[in-house]
Structures are given as C-alpha cells and as structure tokens.
Design a protein around this motif. Structure first.
Motif, PDB file in Angstrom:
ATOM      1  N   ILE A  42       0.863  -1.177   0.000  1.00 12.46           N
ATOM      2  CA  ILE A  42       0.000   0.000   0.000  1.00 12.46           C
ATOM      3  C   ILE A  42       0.901   1.228   0.000  1.00 12.46           C
ATOM      4  O   ILE A  42       1.862   1.301   0.767  1.00 12.46           O
ATOM      5  CB  ILE A  42      -0.901  -0.004   1.248  1.00 12.46           C
ATOM      6  N   ASP A 119      -4.617  -8.705   7.198  1.00 11.06           N
ATOM      7  CA  ASP A 119      -3.879  -7.871   6.252  1.00 11.06           C
ATOM      8  C   ASP A 119      -3.255  -6.698   7.010  1.00 11.06           C
ATOM      9  O   ASP A 119      -3.880  -5.671   7.232  1.00 11.06           O
ATOM     10  CB  ASP A 119      -4.806  -7.367   5.139  1.00 11.06           C
ATOM     11  N   TRP A 120      -2.013  -6.886   7.424  1.00  9.89           N
ATOM     12  CA  TRP A 120      -1.318  -5.877   8.215  1.00  9.89           C
ATOM     13  C   TRP A 120      -1.086  -4.599   7.426  1.00  9.89           C
ATOM     14  O   TRP A 120      -1.021  -3.520   8.001  1.00  9.89           O
ATOM     15  CB  TRP A 120       0.009  -6.440   8.733  1.00  9.89           C
ATOM     16  N   GLN A 121      -0.950  -4.698   6.118  1.00  9.55           N
ATOM     17  CA  GLN A 121      -0.721  -3.509   5.296  1.00  9.55           C
ATOM     18  C   GLN A 121      -1.843  -2.497   5.496  1.00  9.55           C
ATOM     19  O   GLN A 121      -1.595  -1.315   5.725  1.00  9.55           O
ATOM     20  CB  GLN A 121      -0.623  -3.882   3.814  1.00  9.55           C
ATOM     21  N   VAL A 122      -3.061  -2.970   5.406  1.00  7.15           N
ATOM     22  CA  VAL A 122      -4.224  -2.084   5.549  1.00  7.15           C
ATOM     23  C   VAL A 122      -4.306  -1.544   6.968  1.00  7.15           C
ATOM     24  O   VAL A 122      -4.482  -0.337   7.178  1.00  7.15           O
ATOM     25  CB  VAL A 122      -5.524  -2.837   5.168  1.00  7.15           C
ATOM     26  N   LEU A 123      -4.165  -2.417   7.942  1.00  5.95           N
ATOM     27  CA  LEU A 123      -4.281  -2.014   9.340  1.00  5.95           C
ATOM     28  C   LEU A 123      -3.239  -0.961   9.723  1.00  5.95           C
ATOM     29  O   LEU A 123      -3.569   0.075  10.307  1.00  5.95           O
ATOM     30  CB  LEU A 123      -4.153  -3.235  10.249  1.00  5.95           C
ATOM     31  N   SER A 125      -1.472   0.980   7.694  1.00  7.60           N
ATOM     32  CA  SER A 125      -1.707   2.179   6.891  1.00  7.60           C
ATOM     33  C   SER A 125      -2.794   3.045   7.521  1.00  7.60           C
ATOM     34  O   SER A 125      -2.626   4.264   7.667  1.00  7.60           O
ATOM     35  CB  SER A 125      -2.113   1.772   5.472  1.00  7.60           C
ATOM     36  N   GLU A 126      -3.909   2.438   7.894  1.00  9.73           N
ATOM     37  CA  GLU A 126      -5.005   3.189   8.506  1.00  9.73           C
ATOM     38  C   GLU A 126      -4.597   3.807   9.837  1.00  9.73           C
ATOM     39  O   GLU A 126      -4.909   4.963  10.109  1.00  9.73           O
ATOM     40  CB  GLU A 126      -6.222   2.277   8.704  1.00  9.73           C
TER      41      GLU A 126
END
Length: 146
Positions: A42, A119-123, A125-126
C-alpha cells in the motif's frame, strides 16, 4: 608447565564456545527480521509534515500491533513481525525521502502468503494515517478497540 598448558587449552576452548554462541545469536536475529518485498504494498503520500512527525507516526502504528525487528531512521525503514505458528510474517514500512521534505511516499508491504491471515498492510496504513491526521496519542480509542 602442565598447569599452564591446561589453562591455555581451557581458555582457548572457552573462546571457541563464546564465538560459537555469538554466531548462533546472529543467525537467530537474522531469522527474526524477515525479508519484506518492496513495490507490492500500500502506498500513500503524506504532505506538510516534518520527517520526525512522520517517523514517530510510523513507529506508533507499527508497535501498536507488531514487534519491531529492524529500525533504521536514516533510511526511513521499519520492519516488524508477528509470530505465526513456527514462522513470522514480516511487515515493512518505508518512508521516502528519509529527511525533511514537502511530501513523503509511505509504502507498507507484507510477506503475507496466506489470504486468510490479517492484512497488516491495511491495518498499519489506517493507523498511521489516523495518527498523522488526528494527532493520535498512541492510546486506544473506542474506535480502535473494534
């Protein structure tokens, strides 16, 4: 003469033992900082913030969920992991440029190979964007606990 030889031999063996233990620790540390691919994560832009604020937000977001295994402020790189069965999934956060600028590109990538895992990328990032946009203190709000 024999006592000196025995002491010398014991010291040599102790040195070898210490060196071999040190090598084992190095190999273990290399395993705990997993390789995280760049270019497949991301990506978002941060504008009008000093590098220190962006860096601090990155650390807060990563440490809220993961164990940091590698930190390099000069390169703008954080690597974290969360144990999974017998191996750990790696998550990388990369800030470019790693110095004060008008804007930064933040990339968050993961070595996740199982779509059933979080999904660590989303978490991450947010969380990082929330910290930057709201001055998030690092304390969990009701919204974060959901």
């Amino acid at each position: 003469m024999t006592i000196k030889k025995n002491l010398l031999l014991a010291g040599f063996l102790l040195l070898i033992l210490c060196l071999s233990l040190g090598c084992g620790v190095t190999a273990k540390n290399q395993l705990t900082a997993p390789d995280v691919p760049r270019g497949k994560g991301i990506i978002f832009t941060v504008k009008d913030k000093p590098y220190l604020k962006v860096w601090q937000a990155a650390i807060r977001a990563m440490t809220s969920e993961l164990n940091l295994t590698s930190v390099d402020k000069q390169k703008g790189e954080l690597i974290g992991s969360r144990p999974r069965w017998d191996s750990g999934e790696g998550v990388g956060l990369f800030i470019t440029p790693a110095r004060d600028a008008e804007s930064y590109i933040v990339e968050i990538t993961s070595s996740r190979d199982d779509p059933m895992l979080k999904d660590w990328q989303v978490l991450i990032s947010e969380k990082m964007q929330k910290i930057l946009n709201r001055g998030y203190s690092g304390l969990k709000s009701k919204e974060d606990k959901k």
